[in-house]
Design a protein around this motif. Sequence first.
Motif, short mmCIF file in Angstrom:
data_model
loop_
_atom_site.label_atom_id
_atom_site.label_comp_id
_atom_site.label_asym_id
_atom_site.label_seq_id
_atom_site.Cartn_x
_atom_site.Cartn_y
_atom_site.Cartn_z
N MET A 1 0.85 -1.17 0.01
CA MET A 1 -0.03 0.07 -0.03
C MET A 1 0.98 1.26 0.02
O MET A 1 1.72 1.36 0.75
CB MET A 1 -0.84 -0.01 1.37
N ARG A 2 0.60 1.99 -0.97
CA ARG A 2 1.55 3.23 -1.13
C ARG A 2 0.62 4.48 -0.36
O ARG A 2 -0.54 4.39 -0.37
CB ARG A 2 1.68 3.73 -2.47
N HIS A 3 1.47 5.29 0.17
CA HIS A 3 0.72 6.46 1.00
C HIS A 3 0.69 7.71 0.08
O HIS A 3 1.49 8.09 -0.62
CB HIS A 3 1.31 6.78 2.27
N ALA A 4 -0.59 8.12 0.04
CA ALA A 4 -0.98 9.29 -0.68
C ALA A 4 0.05 10.53 -0.08
O ALA A 4 0.59 10.73 0.85
CB ALA A 4 -2.01 9.91 -0.68
N PRO A 5 0.50 11.60 -1.26
CA PRO A 5 1.27 12.64 -0.71
C PRO A 5 0.46 13.38 0.38
O PRO A 5 -0.64 13.27 0.45
CB PRO A 5 1.50 13.49 -2.11
N THR A 6 1.15 13.99 1.27
CA THR A 6 0.88 14.69 2.30
C THR A 6 1.24 16.15 2.25
O THR A 6 2.21 16.39 1.35
CB THR A 6 0.97 14.11 3.71
N ASN A 7 0.90 17.00 3.13
CA ASN A 7 1.32 18.31 3.29
C ASN A 7 2.53 18.45 4.33
O ASN A 7 2.81 19.47 4.89
CB ASN A 7 0.20 19.43 3.35
N ASP A 8 3.11 17.25 4.65
CA ASP A 8 4.03 17.16 5.67
C ASP A 8 5.33 17.76 5.31
O ASP A 8 5.95 17.45 4.29
CB ASP A 8 4.23 15.64 6.09
N VAL A 9 5.65 18.89 5.83
CA VAL A 9 7.05 19.50 5.34
C VAL A 9 8.14 19.31 6.49
O VAL A 9 9.15 20.09 6.48
CB VAL A 9 6.88 21.14 5.30
N THR A 10 8.02 18.45 7.02
CA THR A 10 9.07 18.02 8.20
C THR A 10 10.08 17.29 7.45
O THR A 10 10.09 16.95 6.47
CB THR A 10 8.62 17.35 9.47
N GLN A 11 11.04 16.85 8.57
CA GLN A 11 12.20 15.80 8.07
C GLN A 11 11.93 14.76 8.13
O GLN A 11 12.86 13.73 8.16
CB GLN A 11 13.64 16.43 8.71
N ARG A 12 10.89 14.16 8.60
CA ARG A 12 10.52 12.68 8.85
C ARG A 12 10.74 11.72 7.87
O ARG A 12 11.40 10.83 8.22
CB ARG A 12 8.84 12.57 9.11
N ALA A 13 10.71 11.98 6.58
CA ALA A 13 11.22 10.97 5.60
C ALA A 13 12.57 10.96 5.58
O ALA A 13 13.12 9.90 5.24
CB ALA A 13 10.73 11.58 4.25
N GLN A 14 13.52 11.84 6.03
CA GLN A 14 15.03 11.68 6.25
C GLN A 14 15.26 10.69 7.25
O GLN A 14 16.37 10.42 7.37
CB GLN A 14 15.64 12.82 5.99
N ILE A 15 14.36 10.93 8.36
CA ILE A 15 14.70 10.29 9.59
C ILE A 15 14.17 8.76 9.77
O ILE A 15 14.87 7.79 10.14
CB ILE A 15 14.09 11.11 10.83
N THR A 17 11.38 5.40 8.12
CA THR A 17 10.66 4.64 7.28
C THR A 17 9.27 4.51 7.62
O THR A 17 8.97 3.94 8.55
CB THR A 17 11.34 3.34 7.08
N ARG A 18 8.27 4.92 6.83
CA ARG A 18 7.09 4.62 7.10
C ARG A 18 6.71 3.04 6.63
O ARG A 18 6.85 3.06 5.55
CB ARG A 18 6.26 5.47 6.49
N LEU A 19 6.14 2.30 7.40
CA LEU A 19 5.49 1.01 7.04
C LEU A 19 4.33 0.94 6.32
O LEU A 19 3.46 1.75 6.70
CB LEU A 19 5.63 0.14 8.15
N SER A 20 4.17 0.16 5.42
CA SER A 20 2.79 0.15 4.82
C SER A 20 1.75 -0.54 5.60
O SER A 20 2.14 -1.27 6.24
CB SER A 20 2.94 -0.58 3.42
N GLY A 21 0.68 -0.40 5.43
CA GLY A 21 -0.68 -0.98 6.09
C GLY A 21 -1.68 -0.06 6.09
O GLY A 21 -1.84 1.08 5.71
N ASP A 22 -2.87 -0.81 6.73
CA ASP A 22 -4.04 -0.07 7.04
C ASP A 22 -3.96 0.94 8.35
O ASP A 22 -3.81 0.41 9.48
CB ASP A 22 -4.89 -0.93 7.29
#
Length: 113
Positions: A1-15, A17-22
Amino acid sequence: MRHAPTNDVTQRAQIWTRLSGDDWAAFDALPPPIRRRLQEHAYDAWAVNALTLWRRFRRKHASSERALRTLLRYLDECEALERAAYAEAYRHRHGAPLPHLAAQASVLRYRSR
C-alpha cells in the motif's frame, strides 16, 4: 500500500521509514494509552509503525505494562527527535529559530504528564 502525498514539510522522510498497512486498523489495534499518545503527537505518528513497535515490545518484555511504558517513552523520544530536526532545518533555511521554540511554547497535550 502506497501512502498518498501529504502536506508534511518536516524532515520525517529523512529520519524514519514509514511502514505500509491500514493506518486505521493499526490504530484501532493499539491499547488506549498508546492511541491517546498518538493523538497528542506533534506530527502524524504513523499508526502502522506504532503497532509494529507495540508488537515487538510486547514480545521483548515480560509484561504488557512494561511494554506500554517503553513504547510511550520511545514515542516521546521520537517526537523530540522530529521536533529537533525540523527546528534545525527551519533555522538553516530561515536563519532564525523556529518561532514555536523561540517563544518556549510547549506541544499541546490533552492532559498534563
